[in-house]
Each structure stands twice: as C-alpha cells, then as structure tokens.
Design an enzyme around this catalytic site. Structure first.
Site, short mmCIF file in Angstrom:
data_model
loop_
_atom_site.label_atom_id
_atom_site.label_comp_id
_atom_site.label_asym_id
_atom_site.label_seq_id
_atom_site.Cartn_x
_atom_site.Cartn_y
_atom_site.Cartn_z
N CYS A 1 0.81 -1.21 0.00
CA CYS A 1 0.00 0.00 0.00
C CYS A 1 0.84 1.25 0.00
CB CYS A 1 -0.91 -0.04 1.22
SG CYS A 1 -2.60 0.18 0.73
N GLU A 2 1.74 1.40 -0.95
CA GLU A 2 2.40 2.69 -1.14
C GLU A 2 2.97 2.77 -2.55
OE1 GLU A 2 6.23 3.48 1.11
OE2 GLU A 2 5.28 2.00 2.40
#
Ligand code: LLP
Length: 465
Positions: free
Chosen positions: A389-390
């Site tokens: 999640c980045e």
C-alpha cells in the site's frame, strides 16, 4: 499502447532487440529457455517451480554461488601468490545467509563474515568452524561479544573504543586470547549510492585514521587481545579499482606506522564488488580486480619498504547476487497515460517491497523478463510494481516488457540473490517467500516460506487454546 521511444524511459535503458533475451551478465549461467519458451534455471522451468512452491519465490542457483565463490578464491589466491603473500576470502553473510549457503561457500574454500549475534548463530548452526569467522558490527553487545569470544570466533573486527574495553573485560574474565582487526575509515567515498558508501568520514563505522593509532596502542596493552591488522570497507556495488586503490594507499600509511611498535601481519580491504542488475551494467571481471587491487597494495608496500601483509576480502553481493532470481505472478496490468503521448504500463505482481526493498531504499534498478512463456508483443515501457500500500512499492522501475504481458503470466526478476531476502519484511502482513535452491534439474527448499499463521503468530491479542 506506448511506443518504445517513449521519453519516460531513462537514457540508459536500451530497447531490447528481443524482449525474451536473457543478458548473460545479469542472469545465472544456467538460465535459458525451454522448448516452449519458459525461463529455465539449472534445468527447471519457472512454471514448474511456481507450481511446486507458489509465488513469489526466490530461486537460488547453487552452481552459480559455488562457481563465483571459487572464482573469488582462485583470483585472490593467484593475485596474492604473484606478490609473495596469501589472501583469504570471507563471504559477507549479510548479503544472504542460511545454513545451506554457508556450507556451500565454506566447501568452496571461503570463510564467513557475520555482523550480528543472529548471523553468528546461523554460521555456527551450519557447522562453520568458529575459527574461520570474522565478526563485524558497530554496536556488538556485551552478550554478542561474549558469545563470540567463548565459541572462538577467529577475528573480531573492532569498531569503537567502547568495544575494546568490552573485549578487555571479557578476555580478562575468560582467559581467552582474541585476535582483532581495527576497522578504519579511509576517507574514500566509493562511487555508489550515498547510503552504501561506508568509508567517508561522516558515518558510524570504524575509527577515523587519525584516532586509530591510539586504539591500536590500547589494544596492544591488553593481554587478552592480539592485534593483527587494519580493516577498511569503502562501500558496496562498486565498479572498478580506483576506490580500492586509493583506500589501500591511505590505510597502508597507517599500517606502516603501526609496524614501528609491533607486528601487523594482516590487512582486510572489505567487500563491495559490484554486479550487473541491468544489461547496461558492466562489472570488471574478478580476475582483473583481484590482480589490480593486490598489485596496488604490493606497490604501496614496496614504496614504504615493508612486507606485503596477508590480505583478506569480504565479498557478499558478488557471490550470491546473480545466483538469485525472483519469480512473481502478474496480477493486474494497467496502461497509464500521462498526456502528450507519454505513458507506461504498470504491471502488478504478487510480492514487492516486502521481498525486495532495494528499489524503495536505494532507488536500485532491476530488470525483468516474462518467465512462463515467450512474449510475442512489441517492447513496451513498463514498471513492475508490488502489492503493497504505497506508491514507492516498485520492483523494476524501468523495463521494456512485451505488450502482451497478462494476469497469470510469470515474471522473473534476476540478480535478487543479495540483500533481497536479507532485507525482507512482513510489511502489510505479507508472508516472506520461500527460498529454493536449484541444481542439475532438482530443487530443494533451503528456507521455507512463511504462512499467514506464521505472520499472525506474534500477535498476542489472538485467542489461542
Ligand atoms: N564487509 C563489510 C564490512 C560490509 O559492511 C559489507 C556490506 C560487506 C563486506 C559486503 O559488501 P558487498 O560485497 O556485499 O557489497 N543493503 C545494501 C548493501 C549494504 C552493504 C552493507 N555492507 C544493498 O542492498 O545494496
């Protein structure tokens, strides 16, 4: 679809003539394609490996590790013999350490460099003789040092004045005599990523050259310590010999001065030998590097009228890096248009920065190939990204991959043998992949993959019977 001359491509990236080619410097020597076009390593297809072990999967080519270990040993043995001395090669276990790999390199005549109590235990569990271990670290704890002295670690590379006093206390208590090297900062800033350069002044490792003489004098006063020489490591992923030559020259000045007060039989010049990550990287062959580095030391000694000391080197990446290939499954494919005809394809795979943090940490470049079949499409500027999640979760920043890459295909990323598994994490509660050794058509798990149960096992809030 974007054209291969898309300007989002960095200048160094070459459009491959064949999107399925496997540039020899980047892949293990055993890599090839099967009759149906799948990537093969040591006689096994990526498809078969993925079916057996799942993805992501780190594949380690045993013969590649062994032959590189042998090449380093032979190159330094021969270069040292040419100048009337000897050389030892320590495998820097931080690049990747498991008991199986420790045994491979020891069988090929290498010693092992460890830098924490954990790495020390792996080497001991592998049956590596403690006397052939070097123990590094800028903050070795009293417990780690005590364990190292008690098991008889061959050489401790001392990094601070506080560590000297810790060793004085331990050897006074146990009655042991411990061989030590003193790590110095030569001031040479190797041409590499800033975070990887370790011999420029403003950093945490070792003694500045100006302070090292006093440290050595103190060690020579301690009955339980046997000072054997200096150590200097200038950085990592270094191409060429200029940095090693300059560093050796500066360290030899101190080495010569120390000879006035007692013997200095050894000199350890560390590791840092670079490998190819993309087809444009062109590392110097180890035979050339070893010859030139040892010759530079011998010249420096001759100029000072001193004997050439016994030499040691500590390659990590150059032993295991090219032996590792990570296999991922493609999950999603997106064409991202940025206007004016510029864009790229984002290919998401089922791993990412949890199994390869190097792009996120250092802006490291990797390459990739379609592994389950031959690509039939045109080269397409692509970015291989993970599932985390980045947005910095990039596996391969820039690569031309065939424009028919689709969900369910396997992608392989070469040169992931060093500092990928070592730096792996459970970010986003993603289990770490298994590590599988391959040789002569056979595969063996050398580090099992984690399960979700492993990942949850430390969560004390989950009720357990
Ligand atoms: N000796 C010492 C004292 C070291 O600190 C290192 C690496 C080596 C030997 C081995 O260096 P090599 O031959 O593997 O370049 N995580 C970074 C690399 C950190 C290197 C740390 N020290 C990366 O992924 O590029």
């Amino acid at each position: 679809m974007h054209s291969p001359v898309d300007s989002l491509a960095p200048d160094w990236l070459v459009v491959p003539d064949d999107v399925n080619e496997l540039p020899t410097a980047v892949w293990p020597a055993s890599a090839g394609r099967s009759d149906d076009g799948a990537l093969m390593i040591a006689g096994i297809t990526a498809t078969e490996l993925a079916q057996t072990y799942g993805t992501p999967l780190l594949v380690l080519d045993e013969d590649e590790v062994r032959s590189r270990a042998r090449a380093f040993r032979t190159a330094f043995d021969e270069a040292a013999a040419d100048h009337g001395t000897t050389a030892q090669v320590y495998y820097a276990g931080k690049a990747f350490l498991s008991t199986v790999v420790a045994r491979w390199v020891v069988e090929e005549g290498l010693r092992v460099d460890v830098c924490t109590g954990g790495e020390l235990e792996v080497a001991l569990a592998a049956g590596v003789a403690a006397s052939s271990l070097g123990f590094h670290g800028n903050n070795k704890s009293l417990a780690e040092l005590t364990r190292a002295v008690e098991v008889g670690v061959g050489t401790i590379i001392v990094d601070s004045a506080i560590e000297i006093e810790r060793l004085a206390a331990i050897t006074a208590r146990t009655g042991a005599t411990q061989r030590v090297l003193v790590r110095v900062i030569s001031g040479v800033h190797a041409e590499t990523h800033d975070f990887l350069a370790t011999a420029h002044e403003d950093q945490k490792f070792g003694f500045p050259l100006a302070d090292a003489e006093a440290a050595v004098a103190r060690i020579r006063d301690i009955p339980g310590l046997d000072f054997v020489g200096l150590h200097c490591h200038i950085g990592s992923q270094i191409f060429g010999v200029a940095g090693f030559r300059e560093s050796a020259e500066r360290v030899l000045e101190l080495h010569a001065a120390l000879l006035d007060e007692g013997p200095v039989p050894h000199l350890n010049l560390g590791g840092g030998f670079g490998i190819a990550y993309t087809s444009v990287d062109d590392p110097t062959p180890i035979e050339t590097l070893a010859g030139e580095i040892v010759a530079a030391v011998a010249e420096g000694c001759a100029a000072r009228g001193i004997a050439v000391p016994a030499l040691s080197f500590e390659p990590g990446r150059a032993i295991v890096g090219t032996a590792g290939v990570t296999i991922y499954e493609v999950g999603t494919v997106k064409d991202v248009e940025l206007g004016s005809g510029f864009g790229r394809t984002y290919i998401s795979v089922d791993g990412g920065m949890s199994d390869n943090a190097r792009p996120a940490l250092y802006g490291a470049q990797f390459s990739a190939r379609l592994a389950s079949r031959l690509g039939v499409g045109a080269p397409q500027l692509s970015r291989v990204v993970g599932k985390h999640c980045e947005s910095g979760d990039i596996v391969v920043d820039h690569e031309y991959l065939p424009d028919d890459v689709s969900p369910g295909d396997l992608l392989a990323v070469p040169a992931t043998g060093a500092y990928c598994a070592s730096l792996a994490s459970n970010y986003n509660h993603v289990p770490r992949p298994p590590i599988v050794a391959v040789r002569d058509g056979r595969s063996t798990v050398i580090v099992r993959g984690e399960t979700i149960a492993d990942v949850l096992s430390r969560d004390a809030g989950i009720p357990r019977p």
